[in-house]
Design a protein around this motif. Sequence first.
Motif, PDB file in Angstrom:
ATOM      1  N   GLU A 148     114.232 -70.512  74.548  1.00 51.05           N
ATOM      2  CA  GLU A 148     113.397 -71.656  74.908  1.00 51.05           C
ATOM      3  C   GLU A 148     112.358 -71.841  73.811  1.00 51.05           C
ATOM      4  O   GLU A 148     112.639 -72.403  72.763  1.00 51.05           O
ATOM      5  CB  GLU A 148     112.760 -71.425  76.279  1.00 51.05           C
ATOM      6  N   ARG A 149     111.173 -71.304  73.965  1.00 47.70           N
ATOM      7  CA  ARG A 149     110.126 -71.401  72.946  1.00 47.70           C
ATOM      8  C   ARG A 149     110.104 -70.087  72.166  1.00 47.70           C
ATOM      9  O   ARG A 149     109.743 -69.045  72.707  1.00 47.70           O
ATOM     10  CB  ARG A 149     108.773 -71.653  73.599  1.00 47.70           C
ATOM     11  N   VAL A 150     110.459 -70.154  70.909  1.00 44.69           N
ATOM     12  CA  VAL A 150     110.452 -68.968  70.057  1.00 44.69           C
ATOM     13  C   VAL A 150     109.731 -69.331  68.769  1.00 44.69           C
ATOM     14  O   VAL A 150     110.247 -70.098  67.954  1.00 44.69           O
ATOM     15  CB  VAL A 150     111.896 -68.480  69.765  1.00 44.69           C
ATOM     16  N   ASP A 151     108.517 -68.804  68.602  1.00 45.53           N
ATOM     17  CA  ASP A 151     107.700 -69.099  67.435  1.00 45.53           C
ATOM     18  C   ASP A 151     107.756 -67.951  66.433  1.00 45.53           C
ATOM     19  O   ASP A 151     107.777 -66.784  66.825  1.00 45.53           O
ATOM     20  CB  ASP A 151     106.243 -69.311  67.851  1.00 45.53           C
ATOM     21  N   PRO A 152     107.753 -68.264  65.147  1.00 49.10           N
ATOM     22  CA  PRO A 152     107.775 -67.232  64.107  1.00 49.10           C
ATOM     23  C   PRO A 152     106.376 -66.649  63.864  1.00 49.10           C
ATOM     24  O   PRO A 152     105.711 -66.996  62.893  1.00 49.10           O
ATOM     25  CB  PRO A 152     108.304 -67.986  62.887  1.00 49.10           C
ATOM     26  N   VAL A 153     105.950 -65.779  64.782  1.00 55.08           N
ATOM     27  CA  VAL A 153     104.628 -65.155  64.647  1.00 55.08           C
ATOM     28  C   VAL A 153     104.750 -63.643  64.839  1.00 55.08           C
ATOM     29  O   VAL A 153     105.737 -63.148  65.372  1.00 55.08           O
ATOM     30  CB  VAL A 153     103.616 -65.724  65.673  1.00 55.08           C
ATOM     31  N   GLN A 154     103.703 -62.944  64.384  1.00 60.26           N
ATOM     32  CA  GLN A 154     103.645 -61.495  64.559  1.00 60.26           C
ATOM     33  C   GLN A 154     102.509 -61.145  65.502  1.00 60.26           C
ATOM     34  O   GLN A 154     101.509 -61.856  65.585  1.00 60.26           O
ATOM     35  CB  GLN A 154     103.388 -60.791  63.224  1.00 60.26           C
ATOM     36  N   ALA A 155     102.684 -60.014  66.197  1.00 58.36           N
ATOM     37  CA  ALA A 155     101.639 -59.490  67.076  1.00 58.36           C
ATOM     38  C   ALA A 155     101.668 -57.971  66.982  1.00 58.36           C
ATOM     39  O   ALA A 155     102.719 -57.380  66.719  1.00 58.36           O
ATOM     40  CB  ALA A 155     101.876 -59.937  68.513  1.00 58.36           C
ATOM     41  N   ARG A 156     100.535 -57.334  67.193  1.00 61.11           N
ATOM     42  CA  ARG A 156     100.458 -55.874  67.179  1.00 61.11           C
ATOM     43  C   ARG A 156     100.939 -55.333  68.512  1.00 61.11           C
ATOM     44  O   ARG A 156     100.695 -55.915  69.565  1.00 61.11           O
ATOM     45  CB  ARG A 156      99.017 -55.398  66.957  1.00 61.11           C
ATOM     46  N   GLY A 157     101.606 -54.178  68.453  1.00 54.96           N
ATOM     47  CA  GLY A 157     102.060 -53.548  69.681  1.00 54.96           C
ATOM     48  C   GLY A 157     103.023 -52.422  69.377  1.00 54.96           C
ATOM     49  O   GLY A 157     103.166 -51.989  68.237  1.00 54.96           O
TER      50      GLY A 157
END
Length: 175
Positions: free
Chosen positions: A63-72
């Motif tokens: 559905e909504r898939v953005d090319p971003v990064q997140a810490r985890g």
Amino acid sequence: LRRIQRAAEQMTQRVESLLLLAHAEAGERPPLTDDVELDGLALECADLMRGRARGLHRSLELERVDPVQARGNEALLREALLELIENALRHGASDAPVAVSAYADNGRACVAVSSGGPPPPAAVLHEPAAPPHSAAGPGGLGLSIMRWIAAAHDGRLRYLRRGDRNVFSLEWPAG
């Protein structure tokens, strides 16, 4: 042989889930040092679950898939997203696709899965105040693990009803 293979896979998954739950109950805090590519995570998990969806005669889409990064912790976030997809495939309406999303919004990272069908029973949505002590609780083992993964990321597992769709999402601070 296929039934034995499926049973072995289910038992392996159950043992891995119980180990994660044991870590949660022991109060362990996993390292949150990975730069997780959310679009890659969504694509990987959807790809891993395509065979499962096909076996259940369900459709799986992005559905909504953005090319971003997140810490985890990438391994734990993968486990949570796979569990969200599995739950949607098993419990969602068979005539509606299961949709996977991964994005960041207002400083929060999010992986979400939506599916059609009636809302889940209130007992499933109940969020215990403390870590679960039993896999037999109303939310089940999977939701208990997802809640722990969310808490380990200083986030939360969230449910909302959007039209005729159920949306479960794991949200945490993106930084």
